[in-house]
Design a protein around this motif. Structure first.
Motif, PDB file in Angstrom:
ATOM      1  N   LYS A 102      -5.357  33.297  78.246  1.00  0.00           N
ATOM      2  CA  LYS A 102      -5.683  34.374  79.479  1.00  0.00           C
ATOM      3  C   LYS A 102      -5.410  35.830  79.406  1.00  0.00           C
ATOM      4  CE  LYS A 102      -3.114  33.951  82.847  1.00  0.00           C
ATOM      5  NZ  LYS A 102      -2.236  33.309  83.798  1.00  0.00           N
ATOM      6  N   THR A 103      -4.211  36.291  79.097  1.00  0.00           N
ATOM      7  CA  THR A 103      -3.771  37.484  78.932  1.00  0.00           C
ATOM      8  C   THR A 103      -4.386  38.113  77.726  1.00  0.00           C
ATOM      9  OG1 THR A 103      -1.409  36.888  79.591  1.00  0.00           O
ATOM     10  CG2 THR A 103      -1.618  38.858  78.519  1.00  0.00           C
ATOM     11  N   THR A 104      -4.855  37.476  76.625  1.00  0.00           N
ATOM     12  CA  THR A 104      -5.364  38.257  75.593  1.00  0.00           C
ATOM     13  C   THR A 104      -6.544  38.506  75.870  1.00  0.00           C
ATOM     14  OG1 THR A 104      -3.946  36.849  73.901  1.00  0.00           O
ATOM     15  CG2 THR A 104      -5.972  37.768  73.081  1.00  0.00           C
ATOM     16  N   LEU A 105      -7.557  37.680  76.654  1.00  0.00           N
ATOM     17  CA  LEU A 105      -8.822  37.951  77.275  1.00  0.00           C
ATOM     18  C   LEU A 105      -9.010  38.907  78.414  1.00  0.00           C
ATOM     19  CD1 LEU A 105     -11.698  37.176  77.307  1.00  0.00           C
ATOM     20  CD2 LEU A 105     -11.263  35.129  78.831  1.00  0.00           C
ATOM     21  N   ILE A 106      -7.690  38.949  79.180  1.00  0.00           N
ATOM     22  CA  ILE A 106      -7.971  39.889  80.343  1.00  0.00           C
ATOM     23  C   ILE A 106      -7.281  41.138  80.061  1.00  0.00           C
ATOM     24  CG2 ILE A 106      -7.212  40.225  82.703  1.00  0.00           C
ATOM     25  CD1 ILE A 106      -7.340  37.116  83.010  1.00  0.00           C
ATOM     26  N   SER A 107      -6.127  41.308  79.590  1.00  0.00           N
ATOM     27  CA  SER A 107      -5.362  42.389  79.314  1.00  0.00           C
ATOM     28  C   SER A 107      -5.779  43.271  77.981  1.00  0.00           C
ATOM     29  CB  SER A 107      -3.817  42.238  79.375  1.00  0.00           C
ATOM     30  OG  SER A 107      -3.571  41.619  80.498  1.00  0.00           O
ATOM     31  N   VAL A 108      -6.473  42.565  76.988  1.00  0.00           N
ATOM     32  CA  VAL A 108      -6.699  43.105  75.787  1.00  0.00           C
ATOM     33  C   VAL A 108      -8.148  43.155  75.592  1.00  0.00           C
ATOM     34  CG1 VAL A 108      -6.333  43.357  73.315  1.00  0.00           C
ATOM     35  CG2 VAL A 108      -4.330  42.271  74.836  1.00  0.00           C
ATOM     36  N   ALA A 109      -8.823  41.886  75.596  1.00  0.00           N
ATOM     37  CA  ALA A 109     -10.405  42.254  75.109  1.00  0.00           C
ATOM     38  C   ALA A 109     -11.073  42.675  76.250  1.00  0.00           C
ATOM     39  CB  ALA A 109     -10.456  40.988  74.856  1.00  0.00           C
ATOM     40  N   PHE A 110     -10.836  42.085  77.487  1.00  0.00           N
ATOM     41  CA  PHE A 110     -11.917  42.661  78.531  1.00  0.00           C
ATOM     42  C   PHE A 110     -11.834  44.267  78.851  1.00  0.00           C
ATOM     43  CE2 PHE A 110     -12.452  43.190  83.179  1.00  0.00           C
ATOM     44  CZ  PHE A 110     -13.845  43.072  83.302  1.00  0.00           C
ATOM     45  N   ARG A 111     -10.602  45.071  78.736  1.00  0.00           N
ATOM     46  CA  ARG A 111     -11.032  46.415  78.730  1.00  0.00           C
ATOM     47  C   ARG A 111     -11.587  47.046  77.607  1.00  0.00           C
ATOM     48  NH1 ARG A 111     -12.521  50.577  80.082  1.00  0.00           N
ATOM     49  NH2 ARG A 111     -11.297  52.673  79.939  1.00  0.00           N
ATOM     50  N   ALA A 112     -11.396  46.482  76.379  1.00  0.00           N
ATOM     51  CA  ALA A 112     -11.925  46.960  75.188  1.00  0.00           C
ATOM     52  C   ALA A 112     -13.402  46.670  75.374  1.00  0.00           C
ATOM     53  CB  ALA A 112     -11.411  46.666  73.888  1.00  0.00           C
ATOM     54  N   TRP A 113     -13.743  45.606  75.852  1.00  0.00           N
ATOM     55  CA  TRP A 113     -15.489  45.301  76.013  1.00  0.00           C
ATOM     56  C   TRP A 113     -16.017  46.118  77.058  1.00  0.00           C
ATOM     57  CZ3 TRP A 113     -18.115  42.872  79.999  1.00  0.00           C
ATOM     58  CH2 TRP A 113     -19.439  42.383  79.853  1.00  0.00           C
ATOM     59  N   VAL A 114     -15.241  46.315  78.198  1.00  0.00           N
ATOM     60  CA  VAL A 114     -16.080  47.012  79.270  1.00  0.00           C
ATOM     61  C   VAL A 114     -16.111  48.557  78.740  1.00  0.00           C
ATOM     62  CG1 VAL A 114     -15.586  48.354  81.450  1.00  0.00           C
ATOM     63  CG2 VAL A 114     -15.068  45.935  81.066  1.00  0.00           C
ATOM     64  N   CYS A 115     -15.009  49.241  77.650  1.00  0.00           N
ATOM     65  CA  CYS A 115     -15.494  50.641  77.207  1.00  0.00           C
ATOM     66  C   CYS A 115     -16.522  50.478  76.448  1.00  0.00           C
ATOM     67  CB  CYS A 115     -14.099  50.758  75.964  1.00  0.00           C
ATOM     68  SG  CYS A 115     -12.754  51.363  76.973  1.00  0.00           S
ATOM     69  N   ILE A 116     -17.315  49.534  75.701  1.00  0.00           N
ATOM     70  CA  ILE A 116     -18.511  49.780  75.294  1.00  0.00           C
ATOM     71  C   ILE A 116     -19.492  49.724  76.233  1.00  0.00           C
ATOM     72  CG2 ILE A 116     -19.945  48.148  73.836  1.00  0.00           C
ATOM     73  CD1 ILE A 116     -17.426  46.772  72.640  1.00  0.00           C
ATOM     74  N   GLN A 117     -19.440  49.057  77.325  1.00  0.00           N
ATOM     75  CA  GLN A 117     -20.559  49.118  78.377  1.00  0.00           C
ATOM     76  C   GLN A 117     -20.194  50.628  79.143  1.00  0.00           C
ATOM     77  OE1 GLN A 117     -21.906  46.318  77.763  1.00  0.00           O
ATOM     78  NE2 GLN A 117     -20.423  45.362  76.779  1.00  0.00           N
ATOM     79  N   VAL A 118     -19.014  50.827  79.833  1.00  0.00           N
ATOM     80  CA  VAL A 118     -18.989  51.853  80.734  1.00  0.00           C
ATOM     81  C   VAL A 118     -17.670  52.519  80.353  1.00  0.00           C
ATOM     82  CG1 VAL A 118     -19.157  52.682  82.920  1.00  0.00           C
ATOM     83  CG2 VAL A 118     -20.345  50.660  82.407  1.00  0.00           C
ATOM     84  N   PRO A 119     -17.651  53.499  79.359  1.00  0.00           N
ATOM     85  CA  PRO A 119     -16.222  53.907  78.910  1.00  0.00           C
ATOM     86  C   PRO A 119     -15.591  54.752  80.148  1.00  0.00           C
ATOM     87  CG  PRO A 119     -17.974  54.906  77.806  1.00  0.00           C
ATOM     88  CD  PRO A 119     -18.621  54.035  78.504  1.00  0.00           C
ATOM     89  N   GLU A 120     -16.172  55.122  81.118  1.00  0.00           N
ATOM     90  CA  GLU A 120     -15.443  55.844  82.083  1.00  0.00           C
ATOM     91  C   GLU A 120     -14.871  55.032  83.241  1.00  0.00           C
ATOM     92  OE1 GLU A 120     -19.930  55.734  83.120  1.00  0.00           O
ATOM     93  OE2 GLU A 120     -18.697  56.268  81.218  1.00  0.00           O
ATOM     94  N   GLU A 121     -14.789  53.530  82.953  1.00  0.00           N
ATOM     95  CA  GLU A 121     -14.100  52.872  83.949  1.00  0.00           C
ATOM     96  C   GLU A 121     -12.569  52.815  83.794  1.00  0.00           C
ATOM     97  OE1 GLU A 121     -14.894  50.617  86.206  1.00  0.00           O
ATOM     98  OE2 GLU A 121     -17.070  50.088  85.996  1.00  0.00           O
ATOM     99  N   LYS A 122     -11.942  52.752  84.976  1.00  0.00           N
ATOM    100  CA  LYS A 122     -10.436  52.712  84.964  1.00  0.00           C
ATOM    101  C   LYS A 122      -9.894  51.584  85.400  1.00  0.00           C
ATOM    102  CE  LYS A 122     -11.228  57.589  86.599  1.00  0.00           C
ATOM    103  NZ  LYS A 122     -12.333  57.659  85.855  1.00  0.00           N
TER     104      LYS A 122
END
Length: 184
Positions: A102-122
């Motif tokens: 869960k933590t690897t998916l949410i706290s690590v991979a999800f943020r990086a994946w969203v950076c690909i889509q919309v880098p301006e997300e906070k």
């Protein structure tokens, strides 16, 4: 700029089912180098459009030699996170046992994946212990700075601040890591 949306399950399955004959027949490529390039393009598209596929490909960077063990709960969590990204879900609570990814998916991979889509997300991540918060921030930074990530998506943004507790990119997106001050 290309607008990318997460794929449906059927589209992901179609991409996964591509085989050598389809590549050769449709693209008329003659050598292994071109076939490898097509597989790489397929893998990049899968990672861009599916959080779970992104996690699978990023796993060796995040977890090293620990093998990735796929399970239905990771697919469900990834689908719900993708729905959060699309603003279809506004509040989400995820309850699964410890050490289930869960933590690897949410706290690590999800943020990086969203950076690909919309880098301006906070994003702001809070953990019980400051050491965990920093560990997850460091893993996210490692992923974002990895040759795999930079080679595939390095043209979409650059990191302008790389402190473990505060990652910021040139598109004003950021990841803040904090804690409630627990020891652990």
């Amino acid at each position: 700029m290309i607008n990318i949306r997460p794929c449906t399950k059927e589209e992901i399955q179609d991409l996964q089912n591509l085989n050598d004959e389809i590549f050769i027949d449709n693209a008329k490529y003659d050598n292994d180098l071109d076939l490898k390039r097509l597989y790489k393009i397929r893998d990049v598209l899968l990672a861009e459009t599916s959080l779970l596929e992104f996690l699978k490909q990023a796993w060796p960077i995040i977890e090293g030699s620990v093998p990735f063990i796929d399970n239905w709960h990771l697919q469900v969590i990834a689908e719900h996170l993708e729905a959060c990204y699309r603003r279809e879900i506004k509040n989400l609570i995820i309850n699964v046992p410890p050490r289930s990814g869960k933590t690897t998916l949410i706290s690590v991979a999800f943020r990086a994946w969203v950076c690909i889509q919309v880098p301006e997300e906070k994003f702001m991540y809070a953990s019980y212990a400051h050491s965990l918060s920093e560990e997850h921030g460091a893993l996210c930074l490692t992923l974002l700075q990895s040759p795999w990530f930079r080679e595939n998506w390095g043209d979409r943004f650059s990191l302008s601040k790389t402190a473990i507790s505060f990652l910021k990119n040139n598109k004003s997106g950021h990841r803040i890591s904090t804690s409630v001050g627990g020891i652990g």
